[in-house]
Scaffold this motif. Structure first.
Motif, PDB file in Angstrom:
ATOM      1  N   LEU A   1     -16.449  20.493 -28.911  1.00 46.51           N
ATOM      2  CA  LEU A   1     -15.185  20.835 -29.564  1.00 46.51           C
ATOM      3  C   LEU A   1     -14.038  20.989 -28.564  1.00 46.51           C
ATOM      4  O   LEU A   1     -12.937  20.492 -28.800  1.00 46.51           O
ATOM      5  CB  LEU A   1     -15.338  22.143 -30.351  1.00 46.51           C
ATOM      6  CG  LEU A   1     -15.679  22.057 -31.832  1.00 46.51           C
ATOM      7  CD1 LEU A   1     -15.701  23.452 -32.429  1.00 46.51           C
ATOM      8  CD2 LEU A   1     -14.680  21.174 -32.562  1.00 46.51           C
ATOM      9  N   ARG A   2     -14.288  21.696 -27.481  1.00 54.26           N
ATOM     10  CA  ARG A   2     -13.183  21.990 -26.549  1.00 54.26           C
ATOM     11  C   ARG A   2     -12.578  20.725 -25.947  1.00 54.26           C
ATOM     12  O   ARG A   2     -11.355  20.540 -26.026  1.00 54.26           O
ATOM     13  CB  ARG A   2     -13.637  22.961 -25.449  1.00 54.26           C
ATOM     14  CG  ARG A   2     -12.502  23.407 -24.526  1.00 54.26           C
ATOM     15  CD  ARG A   2     -12.863  24.646 -23.755  1.00 54.26           C
ATOM     16  NE  ARG A   2     -13.068  25.793 -24.634  1.00 54.26           N
ATOM     17  CZ  ARG A   2     -12.093  26.487 -25.206  1.00 54.26           C
ATOM     18  NH1 ARG A   2     -10.825  26.171 -24.973  1.00 54.26           N
ATOM     19  NH2 ARG A   2     -12.374  27.503 -25.989  1.00 54.26           N
ATOM     20  N   PRO A   3     -13.360  19.814 -25.364  1.00 54.41           N
ATOM     21  CA  PRO A   3     -12.734  18.576 -24.857  1.00 54.41           C
ATOM     22  C   PRO A   3     -12.353  17.620 -25.980  1.00 54.41           C
ATOM     23  O   PRO A   3     -11.408  16.846 -25.834  1.00 54.41           O
ATOM     24  CB  PRO A   3     -13.820  17.987 -23.950  1.00 54.41           C
ATOM     25  CG  PRO A   3     -15.096  18.505 -24.504  1.00 54.41           C
ATOM     26  CD  PRO A   3     -14.794  19.884 -25.010  1.00 54.41           C
ATOM     27  N   GLY A   4     -13.104  17.627 -27.081  1.00 49.52           N
ATOM     28  CA  GLY A   4     -12.837  16.703 -28.176  1.00 49.52           C
ATOM     29  C   GLY A   4     -13.179  15.266 -27.824  1.00 49.52           C
ATOM     30  O   GLY A   4     -13.802  14.977 -26.803  1.00 49.52           O
TER      31      GLY A   4
ATOM     32  N   LYS B   1     -19.107  25.713 -40.041  1.00 52.40           N
ATOM     33  CA  LYS B   1     -19.719  24.853 -41.059  1.00 52.40           C
ATOM     34  C   LYS B   1     -19.429  23.384 -40.788  1.00 52.40           C
ATOM     35  O   LYS B   1     -20.288  22.517 -41.005  1.00 52.40           O
ATOM     36  CB  LYS B   1     -19.185  25.241 -42.451  1.00 52.40           C
ATOM     37  CG  LYS B   1     -19.528  26.656 -42.879  1.00 52.40           C
ATOM     38  CD  LYS B   1     -21.030  26.837 -43.029  1.00 52.40           C
ATOM     39  CE  LYS B   1     -21.356  28.234 -43.542  1.00 52.40           C
ATOM     40  NZ  LYS B   1     -22.845  28.447 -43.607  1.00 52.40           N
ATOM     41  N   LEU B   2     -18.220  23.096 -40.325  1.00 54.15           N
ATOM     42  CA  LEU B   2     -17.881  21.708 -39.998  1.00 54.15           C
ATOM     43  C   LEU B   2     -18.742  21.206 -38.838  1.00 54.15           C
ATOM     44  O   LEU B   2     -19.212  20.061 -38.846  1.00 54.15           O
ATOM     45  CB  LEU B   2     -16.392  21.590 -39.656  1.00 54.15           C
ATOM     46  CG  LEU B   2     -15.399  21.942 -40.774  1.00 54.15           C
ATOM     47  CD1 LEU B   2     -13.963  21.720 -40.304  1.00 54.15           C
ATOM     48  CD2 LEU B   2     -15.680  21.123 -42.026  1.00 54.15           C
ATOM     49  N   VAL B   3     -18.937  22.061 -37.841  1.00 55.69           N
ATOM     50  CA  VAL B   3     -19.782  21.691 -36.698  1.00 55.69           C
ATOM     51  C   VAL B   3     -21.214  21.426 -37.168  1.00 55.69           C
ATOM     52  O   VAL B   3     -21.854  20.439 -36.765  1.00 55.69           O
ATOM     53  CB  VAL B   3     -19.762  22.816 -35.639  1.00 55.69           C
ATOM     54  CG1 VAL B   3     -20.854  22.577 -34.586  1.00 55.69           C
ATOM     55  CG2 VAL B   3     -18.405  22.884 -34.978  1.00 55.69           C
ATOM     56  N   GLU B   4     -21.728  22.286 -38.036  1.00 59.39           N
ATOM     57  CA  GLU B   4     -23.088  22.090 -38.550  1.00 59.39           C
ATOM     58  C   GLU B   4     -23.185  20.790 -39.356  1.00 59.39           C
ATOM     59  O   GLU B   4     -24.193  20.082 -39.279  1.00 59.39           O
ATOM     60  CB  GLU B   4     -23.488  23.273 -39.430  1.00 59.39           C
ATOM     61  CG  GLU B   4     -23.767  24.544 -38.655  1.00 59.39           C
ATOM     62  CD  GLU B   4     -24.197  25.680 -39.574  1.00 59.39           C
ATOM     63  OE1 GLU B   4     -24.358  25.430 -40.785  1.00 59.39           O
ATOM     64  OE2 GLU B   4     -24.366  26.806 -39.076  1.00 59.39           O
TER      65      GLU B   4
ATOM     66  N   VAL C   1     -26.635  21.217 -32.803  1.00 55.68           N
ATOM     67  CA  VAL C   1     -25.526  22.046 -33.261  1.00 55.68           C
ATOM     68  C   VAL C   1     -24.781  22.634 -32.058  1.00 55.68           C
ATOM     69  O   VAL C   1     -23.541  22.600 -31.994  1.00 55.68           O
ATOM     70  CB  VAL C   1     -26.028  23.177 -34.183  1.00 55.68           C
ATOM     71  CG1 VAL C   1     -24.894  24.151 -34.495  1.00 55.68           C
ATOM     72  CG2 VAL C   1     -26.599  22.604 -35.466  1.00 55.68           C
ATOM     73  N   ALA C   2     -25.529  23.153 -31.095  1.00 53.45           N
ATOM     74  CA  ALA C   2     -24.905  23.747 -29.898  1.00 53.45           C
ATOM     75  C   ALA C   2     -24.143  22.689 -29.099  1.00 53.45           C
ATOM     76  O   ALA C   2     -23.049  22.950 -28.573  1.00 53.45           O
ATOM     77  CB  ALA C   2     -25.978  24.398 -29.032  1.00 53.45           C
TER      78      ALA C   2
END
Length: 302
Positions: free
Chosen positions: A19-22, A117-120, A12-13
């Protein structure tokens, strides 16, 4: 070489940091917790090479985002990670605004309540993908480029080894051919393509899937007799198929045995109306139509 998958919190982490670089994933943005996942290692051309694992991770994430389980948030999840409807090179702030629009939320609410929630969900999908590879005892053999002829020695041992490799190649060829056609059906269903095109492709998928099952039975009978479950495990690698009775599965397999053509397969099942309906309509989310189309009333559509 890692021997077990990272725990959930680590994944998860790691997804959150991505997310930041995508996407696309780069060696600089790839987290070890993700590169160590079994699904990533299994897809890497060279699991010992980090660049190969980065490429495998990027492909795995794109596949999971393409099949994001929550249709309401699928476009938002893809935009958040830099895939369409987002444009390449957009920063996280821009992608987050677009994702919030796609999800129908105010940006602050989206970032605080929806984004985690999307990340999880992505993390769970990665772990589920890794678990599927953990439970599978079979894997396609890797091939190496060959530029020189390698004649087979006139020796019983050499013949036996070569025959095994030959049967193994036929088996995986059949499984991947079935996989391709099953994917084609799902793509056409998703595109809401013409119904006749979907039916035609679903029949091709039935032919390829049944041929793969026939190859799996032939292989396991010859080289792993008594392990019936391995046959089903091999065929399951091709992908999801509609629910059929045991008799219908056997009938499909019988019709596809012996390297028959698609035309011969369809002809053999010409009168199997229930079987044809069960397979073709199994790909539709809705109930089967009350009245059959004329071209379906004589068994499998062509």
């Amino acid at each position: 070489m890692p021997r077990k998958s990272p725990v959930e919190e680590e994944v998860v982490a790691a997804v959150r940091r991505l997310l930041r670089p995508g996407l696309p994933v780069t060696p600089g943005s790839a987290d070890k917790a993700l590169l160590d996942l079994r699904g990533v290692l299994a897809r890497a051309i060279d699991p010992t090479d980090e660049a190969s694992r980065v490429t495998a991770l990027d492909g795995t994430l794109r596949g999971l985002l393409a099949r994001f389980p929550d249709t309401r948030y699928a476009a938002a999840a893809r935009a958040l990670f830099g895939l369409p409807p987002a444009d390449g090179g957009q920063n996280l702030t821009t992608r987050r605004i677009l994702a919030a629009e796609q999800a129908g939320h105010e940006v602050h609410h989206f970032r605080k309540r929806v984004e985690p929630k999307l990340v999880e969900t992505i993390a769970w999908e990665l772990l589920a993908d890794a678990d599927r590879f953990t439970r599978s005892a079979v894997i396609a053999p890797r091939l190496a480029p060959t530029t020189e002829r390698s004649p087979i020695q006139a020796d019983p041992f050499a013949w036996e080894v070569t025959e095994h490799e030959e049967q193994l190649s036929r088996l995986w060829s059949a499984i991947y051919a079935a996989r391709a056609e099953l994917l084609a059906v799902e793509r056409l269903v998703s595109l809401r393509a013409d119904r006749r095109d979907i039916l035609h492709t679903s029949v091709t998928a039935a032919w390829r899937w049944a041929a793969a099952r026939a190859e799996a039975i032939s292989y396991t009978d010859a080289f792993h007799p008594g392990q019936y479950s391995s046959t089903e495990e091999l065929v399951a690698l091709a992908g999801w198929t509609p629910t059929l009775t045991s008799a219908q599965v056997s009938r499909l397999t019988e019709a596809a045995s012996g390297g028959v053509s698609r035309e011969q397969f369809v002809s053999a099942l010409h009168d199997e109306i229930e079987l044809g309906n069960a397979w073709a309509h199994g790909f539709s989310a809705g109930p089967a139509p009350a009245r059959q189309a004329p071209d379906e009333e004589n068994g499998l559509p062509s």
